[in-house]
Design a protein around this motif. Structure first.
Motif, PDB file in Angstrom:
ATOM      1  N   ALA A  46       0.965  -1.052  -0.069  1.00 61.85           N
ATOM      2  CA  ALA A  46       0.065   0.006  -0.029  1.00 61.85           C
ATOM      3  C   ALA A  46       0.992   1.297  -0.089  1.00 61.85           C
ATOM      4  CB  ALA A  46      -0.882  -0.099   1.239  1.00 61.85           C
ATOM      5  N   HIS A  47       1.961   1.305   0.837  1.00 59.22           N
ATOM      6  CA  HIS A  47       2.734   2.385   0.854  1.00 59.22           C
ATOM      7  C   HIS A  47       3.223   2.394  -0.538  1.00 59.22           C
ATOM      8  CE1 HIS A  47       5.877   5.357   1.995  1.00 59.22           C
ATOM      9  NE2 HIS A  47       6.814   4.623   1.752  1.00 59.22           N
ATOM     10  N   GLY A  48       3.916   1.484  -1.099  1.00 59.83           N
ATOM     11  CA  GLY A  48       4.655   1.551  -2.434  1.00 59.83           C
ATOM     12  C   GLY A  48       3.831   2.033  -3.350  1.00 59.83           C
ATOM     13  N   PHE A  49       2.504   1.545  -3.495  1.00 62.85           N
ATOM     14  CA  PHE A  49       1.747   2.437  -4.609  1.00 62.85           C
ATOM     15  C   PHE A  49       1.232   3.678  -4.271  1.00 62.85           C
ATOM     16  CE2 PHE A  49      -2.864   3.464  -5.664  1.00 62.85           C
ATOM     17  CZ  PHE A  49      -2.642   3.145  -7.103  1.00 62.85           C
ATOM     18  N   LEU A  50       0.961   3.927  -2.966  1.00 60.27           N
ATOM     19  CA  LEU A  50       0.652   5.424  -2.778  1.00 60.27           C
ATOM     20  C   LEU A  50       1.713   6.377  -2.653  1.00 60.27           C
ATOM     21  CD1 LEU A  50      -1.951   4.759   0.294  1.00 60.27           C
ATOM     22  CD2 LEU A  50      -2.372   5.444  -2.148  1.00 60.27           C
ATOM     23  N   TYR A  51       3.123   5.874  -2.440  1.00 60.23           N
ATOM     24  CA  TYR A  51       4.296   6.817  -2.774  1.00 60.23           C
ATOM     25  C   TYR A  51       4.299   7.107  -4.314  1.00 60.23           C
ATOM     26  CZ  TYR A  51       8.947   8.357  -2.899  1.00 60.23           C
ATOM     27  OH  TYR A  51      10.001   9.229  -3.031  1.00 60.23           O
ATOM     28  N   MET A  52       3.872   6.135  -5.092  1.00 54.12           N
ATOM     29  CA  MET A  52       3.908   6.531  -6.595  1.00 54.12           C
ATOM     30  C   MET A  52       3.008   7.693  -6.730  1.00 54.12           C
ATOM     31  SD  MET A  52       6.403   4.953  -7.900  1.00 54.12           S
ATOM     32  CE  MET A  52       7.258   4.386  -6.550  1.00 54.12           C
ATOM     33  N   VAL A  53       1.657   7.651  -5.919  1.00 51.94           N
ATOM     34  CA  VAL A  53       0.861   8.484  -6.186  1.00 51.94           C
ATOM     35  C   VAL A  53       1.300   9.862  -5.837  1.00 51.94           C
ATOM     36  CG1 VAL A  53      -1.620   9.433  -5.420  1.00 51.94           C
ATOM     37  CG2 VAL A  53      -1.186   6.999  -6.225  1.00 51.94           C
ATOM     38  N   TYR A  54       2.163   9.967  -4.618  1.00 51.65           N
ATOM     39  CA  TYR A  54       2.696  11.094  -3.856  1.00 51.65           C
ATOM     40  C   TYR A  54       3.555  11.725  -4.842  1.00 51.65           C
ATOM     41  CZ  TYR A  54       5.897  13.674  -0.980  1.00 51.65           C
ATOM     42  OH  TYR A  54       6.743  14.598  -0.449  1.00 51.65           O
ATOM     43  N   LEU A  55       4.417  10.851  -5.575  1.00 48.52           N
ATOM     44  CA  LEU A  55       5.471  11.291  -6.573  1.00 48.52           C
ATOM     45  C   LEU A  55       4.631  12.170  -7.726  1.00 48.52           C
ATOM     46  CD1 LEU A  55       8.023   8.589  -7.159  1.00 48.52           C
ATOM     47  CD2 LEU A  55       8.121  10.667  -5.809  1.00 48.52           C
ATOM     48  N   VAL A  56       3.764  11.749  -8.287  1.00 45.97           N
ATOM     49  CA  VAL A  56       2.776  12.324  -9.422  1.00 45.97           C
ATOM     50  C   VAL A  56       2.130  13.589  -8.807  1.00 45.97           C
ATOM     51  CG1 VAL A  56       0.632  11.929 -10.909  1.00 45.97           C
ATOM     52  CG2 VAL A  56       2.315  10.112 -10.568  1.00 45.97           C
ATOM     53  N   LEU A  57       1.443  13.445  -7.613  1.00 48.88           N
ATOM     54  CA  LEU A  57       0.595  14.779  -7.153  1.00 48.88           C
ATOM     55  C   LEU A  57       1.886  15.974  -6.839  1.00 48.88           C
ATOM     56  CD1 LEU A  57      -2.055  13.246  -5.120  1.00 48.88           C
ATOM     57  CD2 LEU A  57      -1.975  13.929  -7.409  1.00 48.88           C
ATOM     58  N   ALA A  58       2.963  15.596  -6.380  1.00 47.68           N
ATOM     59  CA  ALA A  58       4.115  16.389  -5.889  1.00 47.68           C
ATOM     60  C   ALA A  58       4.621  16.834  -7.129  1.00 47.68           C
ATOM     61  CB  ALA A  58       5.084  15.724  -4.864  1.00 47.68           C
ATOM     62  N   ALA A  59       4.912  16.067  -8.138  1.00 45.88           N
ATOM     63  CA  ALA A  59       5.457  16.648  -9.251  1.00 45.88           C
ATOM     64  C   ALA A  59       4.384  17.646  -9.912  1.00 45.88           C
ATOM     65  CB  ALA A  59       5.850  15.484 -10.289  1.00 45.88           C
ATOM     66  N   ASP A  60       3.199  17.177 -10.156  1.00 47.82           N
ATOM     67  CA  ASP A  60       2.177  18.173 -10.567  1.00 47.82           C
ATOM     68  C   ASP A  60       2.056  19.625  -9.873  1.00 47.82           C
ATOM     69  OD1 ASP A  60      -0.357  18.905 -12.054  1.00 47.82           O
ATOM     70  OD2 ASP A  60      -1.494  18.814 -10.226  1.00 47.82           O
ATOM     71  N   LEU A  61       2.011  19.507  -8.397  1.00 44.91           N
ATOM     72  CA  LEU A  61       1.889  20.773  -7.662  1.00 44.91           C
ATOM     73  C   LEU A  61       3.419  21.530  -8.052  1.00 44.91           C
ATOM     74  CD1 LEU A  61       0.803  22.658  -5.966  1.00 44.91           C
ATOM     75  CD2 LEU A  61       2.023  21.322  -3.844  1.00 44.91           C
ATOM     76  N   ALA A  62       4.624  20.784  -8.162  1.00 49.49           N
ATOM     77  CA  ALA A  62       5.841  21.563  -8.484  1.00 49.49           C
ATOM     78  C   ALA A  62       5.629  22.216  -9.739  1.00 49.49           C
ATOM     79  CB  ALA A  62       6.999  20.537  -8.561  1.00 49.49           C
ATOM     80  N   ARG A  63       5.154  21.562 -10.835  1.00 50.78           N
ATOM     81  CA  ARG A  63       5.010  22.343 -12.323  1.00 50.78           C
ATOM     82  C   ARG A  63       4.254  23.147 -12.021  1.00 50.78           C
ATOM     83  NH1 ARG A  63       1.281  22.155 -15.603  1.00 50.78           N
ATOM     84  NH2 ARG A  63      -0.091  20.790 -14.692  1.00 50.78           N
ATOM     85  N   ARG A  64       3.043  23.361 -11.282  1.00 50.20           N
ATOM     86  CA  ARG A  64       2.018  24.429 -11.276  1.00 50.20           C
ATOM     87  C   ARG A  64       2.810  25.601 -10.628  1.00 50.20           C
ATOM     88  NH1 ARG A  64      -3.762  22.846 -11.978  1.00 50.20           N
ATOM     89  NH2 ARG A  64      -3.564  20.594 -12.383  1.00 50.20           N
ATOM     90  N   ALA A  65       3.514  25.314  -9.515  1.00 49.84           N
ATOM     91  CA  ALA A  65       4.015  26.288  -8.631  1.00 49.84           C
ATOM     92  C   ALA A  65       5.471  26.904  -9.085  1.00 49.84           C
ATOM     93  CB  ALA A  65       4.212  25.890  -7.213  1.00 49.84           C
ATOM     94  N   LYS A  66       5.790  26.149 -10.199  1.00 48.27           N
ATOM     95  CA  LYS A  66       7.212  26.634 -10.806  1.00 48.27           C
ATOM     96  C   LYS A  66       8.383  26.542 -10.104  1.00 48.27           C
ATOM     97  CE  LYS A  66       5.069  29.317 -14.634  1.00 48.27           C
ATOM     98  NZ  LYS A  66       4.143  30.059 -14.301  1.00 48.27           N
ATOM     99  N   TRP A  67       8.655  25.269  -9.149  1.00 48.17           N
ATOM    100  CA  TRP A  67       9.466  25.217  -8.197  1.00 48.17           C
ATOM    101  C   TRP A  67      10.917  24.789  -9.020  1.00 48.17           C
ATOM    102  CZ3 TRP A  67       6.662  21.260  -4.756  1.00 48.17           C
ATOM    103  CH2 TRP A  67       5.746  21.797  -4.097  1.00 48.17           C
ATOM    104  N   THR A  68      12.061  24.951  -8.177  1.00 48.57           N
ATOM    105  CA  THR A  68      13.155  24.599  -8.901  1.00 48.57           C
ATOM    106  C   THR A  68      13.319  23.139  -8.803  1.00 48.57           C
ATOM    107  OG1 THR A  68      14.582  24.702  -6.871  1.00 48.57           O
ATOM    108  CG2 THR A  68      14.337  26.845  -8.072  1.00 48.57           C
TER     109      THR A  68
END
Length: 107
Positions: free
Chosen positions: A44-66
């Motif tokens: 469960a953690h492994g799968f949800l960590y992949m979801v975390y990666l996608v959602l964090a990357a999406d937020l990073a793109r929207r917020a224009k992080w380095t």
């Protein structure tokens, strides 16, 4: 950007809690030979960590992080308790950027 931040915050907490449970389970696995927690929570953690990666990357793109800041946030889901710290840092940063500027009166 608020919906992306909310999605990130929820998954950061879920991944953080599961990682703590998984860490306890790993200690139990090697001290008492009980693999139940690792067997249940690990996938469960492994799968949800992949979801975390996608959602964090999406937020990073929207917020224009380095790229460096994004990498640190992505790795935060792998260290117990660090996802909670990262969630607070990210929330403060996003809210500071998207907060409306104060209106000055010219009277």
């Amino acid at each position: 950007m608020n919906p992306a931040l909310t999605r990130y915050r929820v998954i950061a907490w879920i991944v953080g809690v599961l990682l703590i449970v998984l860490t306890v389970g790993t200690v139990l696995k090697y001290t008492s030979e009980d693999e139940t927690i690792v067997a249940l929570v690990g996938p469960a953690h492994g799968f949800l960590y992949m979801v975390y990666l996608v959602l964090a990357a999406d937020l990073a793109r929207r917020a224009k992080w380095t790229l460096g800041f994004t990498a640190l946030i992505l790795l935060a889901g792998t260290v117990p308790f660090l996802s909670f710290v990262a969630e607070r840092v990210v929330t403060r940063r996003v809210r500071a950027v998207s907060a409306p500027s104060p209106v000055r009166s010219t009277v």
